[in-house]
Design a protein around this motif. Structure first.
Motif, PDB file in Angstrom:
ATOM      1  N   MET A 155     -33.377  -4.458  44.028  1.00 24.49           N
ATOM      2  CA  MET A 155     -33.100  -5.853  43.714  1.00 24.49           C
ATOM      3  C   MET A 155     -34.079  -6.442  42.700  1.00 24.49           C
ATOM      4  O   MET A 155     -34.255  -7.661  42.637  1.00 24.49           O
ATOM      5  CB  MET A 155     -33.146  -6.677  45.008  1.00 24.49           C
ATOM      6  CG  MET A 155     -32.261  -6.138  46.121  1.00 24.49           C
ATOM      7  SD  MET A 155     -32.488  -6.988  47.693  1.00 24.49           S
ATOM      8  CE  MET A 155     -31.887  -8.616  47.284  1.00 24.49           C
ATOM      9  N   ARG A 156     -34.704  -5.623  41.920  1.00 26.07           N
ATOM     10  CA  ARG A 156     -35.722  -6.122  40.992  1.00 26.07           C
ATOM     11  C   ARG A 156     -35.185  -7.303  40.171  1.00 26.07           C
ATOM     12  O   ARG A 156     -34.115  -7.254  39.580  1.00 26.07           O
ATOM     13  CB  ARG A 156     -36.170  -5.022  40.040  1.00 26.07           C
ATOM     14  CG  ARG A 156     -37.235  -5.481  39.033  1.00 26.07           C
ATOM     15  CD  ARG A 156     -37.590  -4.385  38.049  1.00 26.07           C
ATOM     16  NE  ARG A 156     -38.298  -3.291  38.703  1.00 26.07           N
ATOM     17  CZ  ARG A 156     -39.620  -3.262  38.906  1.00 26.07           C
ATOM     18  NH1 ARG A 156     -40.368  -4.304  38.515  1.00 26.07           N
ATOM     19  NH2 ARG A 156     -40.180  -2.232  39.484  1.00 26.07           N
ATOM     20  N   GLY A 157     -35.980  -8.374  40.154  1.00 24.22           N
ATOM     21  CA  GLY A 157     -35.682  -9.532  39.324  1.00 24.22           C
ATOM     22  C   GLY A 157     -34.540 -10.404  39.805  1.00 24.22           C
ATOM     23  O   GLY A 157     -34.121 -11.322  39.085  1.00 24.22           O
ATOM     24  N   ALA A 158     -33.995 -10.137  40.984  1.00 25.94           N
ATOM     25  CA  ALA A 158     -32.881 -10.952  41.480  1.00 25.94           C
ATOM     26  C   ALA A 158     -33.311 -12.394  41.682  1.00 25.94           C
ATOM     27  O   ALA A 158     -34.444 -12.670  42.097  1.00 25.94           O
ATOM     28  CB  ALA A 158     -32.349 -10.368  42.786  1.00 25.94           C
ATOM     29  N   GLN A 159     -32.410 -13.315  41.392  1.00 22.27           N
ATOM     30  CA  GLN A 159     -32.661 -14.743  41.578  1.00 22.27           C
ATOM     31  C   GLN A 159     -32.070 -15.178  42.916  1.00 22.27           C
ATOM     32  O   GLN A 159     -30.849 -15.188  43.087  1.00 22.27           O
ATOM     33  CB  GLN A 159     -32.032 -15.542  40.439  1.00 22.27           C
ATOM     34  CG  GLN A 159     -32.573 -15.192  39.057  1.00 22.27           C
ATOM     35  CD  GLN A 159     -34.061 -15.523  38.945  1.00 22.27           C
ATOM     36  OE1 GLN A 159     -34.492 -16.641  39.259  1.00 22.27           O
ATOM     37  NE2 GLN A 159     -34.847 -14.554  38.494  1.00 22.27           N
ATOM     38  N   MET A 160     -32.932 -15.513  43.879  1.00 22.59           N
ATOM     39  CA  MET A 160     -32.479 -15.888  45.218  1.00 22.59           C
ATOM     40  C   MET A 160     -33.015 -17.250  45.615  1.00 22.59           C
ATOM     41  O   MET A 160     -33.137 -17.569  46.803  1.00 22.59           O
ATOM     42  CB  MET A 160     -32.903 -14.815  46.230  1.00 22.59           C
ATOM     43  CG  MET A 160     -32.465 -13.406  45.858  1.00 22.59           C
ATOM     44  SD  MET A 160     -32.769 -12.144  47.126  1.00 22.59           S
ATOM     45  CE  MET A 160     -31.414 -12.465  48.244  1.00 22.59           C
ATOM     46  N   SER A 161     -33.303 -18.070  44.648  1.00 24.25           N
ATOM     47  CA  SER A 161     -33.838 -19.392  44.955  1.00 24.25           C
ATOM     48  C   SER A 161     -32.807 -20.212  45.722  1.00 24.25           C
ATOM     49  O   SER A 161     -31.617 -20.200  45.420  1.00 24.25           O
ATOM     50  CB  SER A 161     -34.229 -20.121  43.665  1.00 24.25           C
ATOM     51  OG  SER A 161     -33.115 -20.283  42.824  1.00 24.25           O
TER      52      SER A 161
ATOM     53  N   HIS B 296     -27.091  -7.920  37.053  1.00 27.88           N
ATOM     54  CA  HIS B 296     -26.795  -9.137  36.294  1.00 27.88           C
ATOM     55  C   HIS B 296     -25.508  -9.831  36.767  1.00 27.88           C
ATOM     56  O   HIS B 296     -24.946 -10.658  36.037  1.00 27.88           O
ATOM     57  CB  HIS B 296     -26.704  -8.844  34.794  1.00 27.88           C
ATOM     58  CG  HIS B 296     -27.977  -8.306  34.211  1.00 27.88           C
ATOM     59  ND1 HIS B 296     -29.040  -9.108  33.855  1.00 27.88           N
ATOM     60  CD2 HIS B 296     -28.345  -7.024  33.941  1.00 27.88           C
ATOM     61  CE1 HIS B 296     -30.015  -8.352  33.374  1.00 27.88           C
ATOM     62  NE2 HIS B 296     -29.628  -7.080  33.427  1.00 27.88           N
ATOM     63  N   ALA B 297     -25.030  -9.501  37.944  1.00 28.47           N
ATOM     64  CA  ALA B 297     -23.846 -10.178  38.475  1.00 28.47           C
ATOM     65  C   ALA B 297     -24.217 -11.568  38.960  1.00 28.47           C
ATOM     66  O   ALA B 297     -25.362 -11.846  39.315  1.00 28.47           O
ATOM     67  CB  ALA B 297     -23.241  -9.367  39.617  1.00 28.47           C
ATOM     68  N   ASP B 298     -23.225 -12.456  38.985  1.00 24.37           N
ATOM     69  CA  ASP B 298     -23.432 -13.839  39.437  1.00 24.37           C
ATOM     70  C   ASP B 298     -22.774 -14.010  40.805  1.00 24.37           C
ATOM     71  O   ASP B 298     -21.550 -13.983  40.919  1.00 24.37           O
ATOM     72  CB  ASP B 298     -22.831 -14.818  38.430  1.00 24.37           C
ATOM     73  CG  ASP B 298     -23.162 -16.269  38.775  1.00 24.37           C
ATOM     74  OD1 ASP B 298     -23.774 -16.515  39.844  1.00 24.37           O
ATOM     75  OD2 ASP B 298     -22.799 -17.164  37.981  1.00 24.37           O
ATOM     76  N   LEU B 299     -23.601 -14.155  41.838  1.00 28.36           N
ATOM     77  CA  LEU B 299     -23.109 -14.414  43.190  1.00 28.36           C
ATOM     78  C   LEU B 299     -23.633 -15.753  43.702  1.00 28.36           C
ATOM     79  O   LEU B 299     -23.756 -15.962  44.910  1.00 28.36           O
ATOM     80  CB  LEU B 299     -23.518 -13.286  44.137  1.00 28.36           C
ATOM     81  CG  LEU B 299     -22.947 -11.913  43.789  1.00 28.36           C
ATOM     82  CD1 LEU B 299     -24.020 -10.989  43.259  1.00 28.36           C
ATOM     83  CD2 LEU B 299     -22.266 -11.280  44.983  1.00 28.36           C
TER      84      LEU B 299
ATOM     85  N   TYR C 247     -31.623  -8.200  38.675  1.00 25.79           N
ATOM     86  CA  TYR C 247     -31.480  -9.482  37.999  1.00 25.79           C
ATOM     87  C   TYR C 247     -30.151 -10.179  38.332  1.00 25.79           C
ATOM     88  O   TYR C 247     -29.651 -10.993  37.558  1.00 25.79           O
ATOM     89  CB  TYR C 247     -31.636  -9.329  36.474  1.00 25.79           C
ATOM     90  CG  TYR C 247     -32.976  -8.743  36.115  1.00 25.79           C
ATOM     91  CD1 TYR C 247     -34.120  -9.543  36.079  1.00 25.79           C
ATOM     92  CD2 TYR C 247     -33.110  -7.374  35.859  1.00 25.79           C
ATOM     93  CE1 TYR C 247     -35.362  -8.991  35.789  1.00 25.79           C
ATOM     94  CE2 TYR C 247     -34.342  -6.813  35.569  1.00 25.79           C
ATOM     95  CZ  TYR C 247     -35.474  -7.629  35.539  1.00 25.79           C
ATOM     96  OH  TYR C 247     -36.702  -7.085  35.271  1.00 25.79           O
ATOM     97  N   ALA C 248     -29.594  -9.866  39.480  1.00 24.82           N
ATOM     98  CA  ALA C 248     -28.388 -10.564  39.930  1.00 24.82           C
ATOM     99  C   ALA C 248     -28.754 -11.969  40.392  1.00 24.82           C
ATOM    100  O   ALA C 248     -29.882 -12.239  40.805  1.00 24.82           O
ATOM    101  CB  ALA C 248     -27.722  -9.795  41.062  1.00 24.82           C
TER     102      ALA C 248
END
Length: 375
Positions: free
Chosen positions: A285-291, A243-246, A263-264
């Motif tokens: 990396m399950r659910g990570a947002q990489m858009s 859940h970190a914001d990068l 979910y980062a």
């Protein structure tokens, strides 16, 4: 044996020898007087002289050796005293250094609570000398981490800035100077003998800019905010970033091997290009947002990317080698030239909205390659 004893024993020996020689001389003269033959008397007198000379030579040698022995003994005693003095001096010096370190740590703790930013920065720099010290390293790391968690807070009104065009762009905002200094000290430390994982969970570090090679291996960074941060060559191996914001961060050449990024948020982040390769081997990396992330040329092996959002991401010439992308989305994702031959979990229709071309290598029906070794 003391020098006084040496001298007393030596004088006693010389005195006894002299007394004995006088008595022996008297005895020999009596014997010579009894001899009637002149030749015999002369021979006896010569023999007595030779004997006396030998005894006197021995006494003289003993007398000469007495001061030498005393001098050697005194030198040995002086050396022992010198060694004892040196040991006491060394112990005193070491104790002084330890006390100085304790005083420095205590003063730094006091000054970190100051309202003056200058005083807090000075306190942080005073702790730098204690990093690596066997007795204080862990305490200093814990203190710096606690300071960052306490003072690295989100601004009241942080506005969304535009995506950085490169890793050399100036971040639109940055941490306070004391937080920046504390993070620089933590980034350059040697963590090999630390007793605990670095804990920066929840720290707001948006816009943080560190020199290449920052060391956060194994750190606890869950829910931390690194938006717009510049972390080229950062070491985040086996770190926890759930859940970190990068978002919008520069992470090129970063080490994420074995990390947890459930979910980062990597949206718009700069992760890779033709010259720099970020390592996500075996990352979870399950659910990570990489858009809309820049992943051009990135090669990922053995990672768990279930339910990852790769919409509009640039993954041209990249590769997903034995990567599980079950449930991942690729809407508008650029996959031109990408190698998906051994990707796991892709199903019909998952790439319908992605941008592919003739050089895109699609998955095989049967994967005959062995699993990636994540050790």
């Amino acid at each position: 044996m003391s020098a006084v004893v040496w001298l007393s024993v030596s004088l006693a020996v010389v005195t006894l020898v002299v007394v004995w020689m006088l008595k022996d001389r008297s005895r020999r003269q009596s014997e010579i007087a009894k001899l009637s033959d002149p030749k015999d008397r002369i021979a006896a007198i010569d023999a007595g002289r030779t004997y006396s000379v030998g005894i006197l030579g021995g006494v003289a040698l003993l007398a000469a050796l007495v001061p030498t022995g005393i001098g050697t003994h005194l030198s040995r005693q002086a050396l022992e005293v010198s060694n004892d003095t040196l040991k006491v001096t060394q112990d005193t010096f070491n104790n002084s250094l330890k006390q100085q370190a304790i005083d420095r740590y205590a003063k730094a703790v006091e000054n970190l609570g100051s309202e003056s930013e200058t005083t807090r920065v000075g306190a942080l720099y005073s702790l730098r000398a204690l990093l690596g010290d066997l007795d204080h390293h862990q305490a200093v790391v814990d203190l710096l981490a606690a300071f960052v968690r306490q003072h690295a807070k989100a601004l009241a009104a942080t506005t969304q800035a535009s995506a950085p065009a490169s890793c050399t762009d100036t971040p639109p905002f940055e941490p306070s100077l004391p937080v920046q200094v504390a993070m620089e000290l933590l980034a350059k430390r040697d963590s090999r003998n630390e007793e605990r994982r670095l804990d920066l969970r929840g720290a707001y570090l948006a816009g943080l800019k560190l020199d290449p090679g920052a060391n956060f291996e194994g750190a606890l960074l869950d829910e931390a905010n690194f938006a717009y941060a510049q972390l080229w060559d950062v070491n985040l191996k086996v770190a926890s970033l759930d859940h970190a914001d990068l978002s919008y961060a520069c992470l090129r050449n970063g080490e994420f091997r074995g990390s947890h990024t459930y979910y980062a948020n990597f949206e718009h982040s700069l992760l890779d290009n033709a010259e720099a390769h970020t390592d996500f081997k075996c990352a979870r990396m399950r659910g990570a947002q990489m858009s809309e992330a820049k992943l051009d040329g990135m090669i990922v092996r053995g990672a768990h990317m279930q339910d990852v959002n790769l919409d509009k991401a640039d993954f041209r010439r990249g590769a997903l080698d034995r990567v599980d992308v079950t449930g991942a989305t690729f809407n508008g994702t650029h996959l031109e030239g990408a190698d998906l031959e051994f990707t796991i979990g892709l199903v019909e229709g998952q790439l319908t909205a992605a941008h592919t071309d003739a050089s895109t290598q699609m998955p095989m029906k049967i994967d005959v390659r062995p699993p990636v070794d994540c050790k």
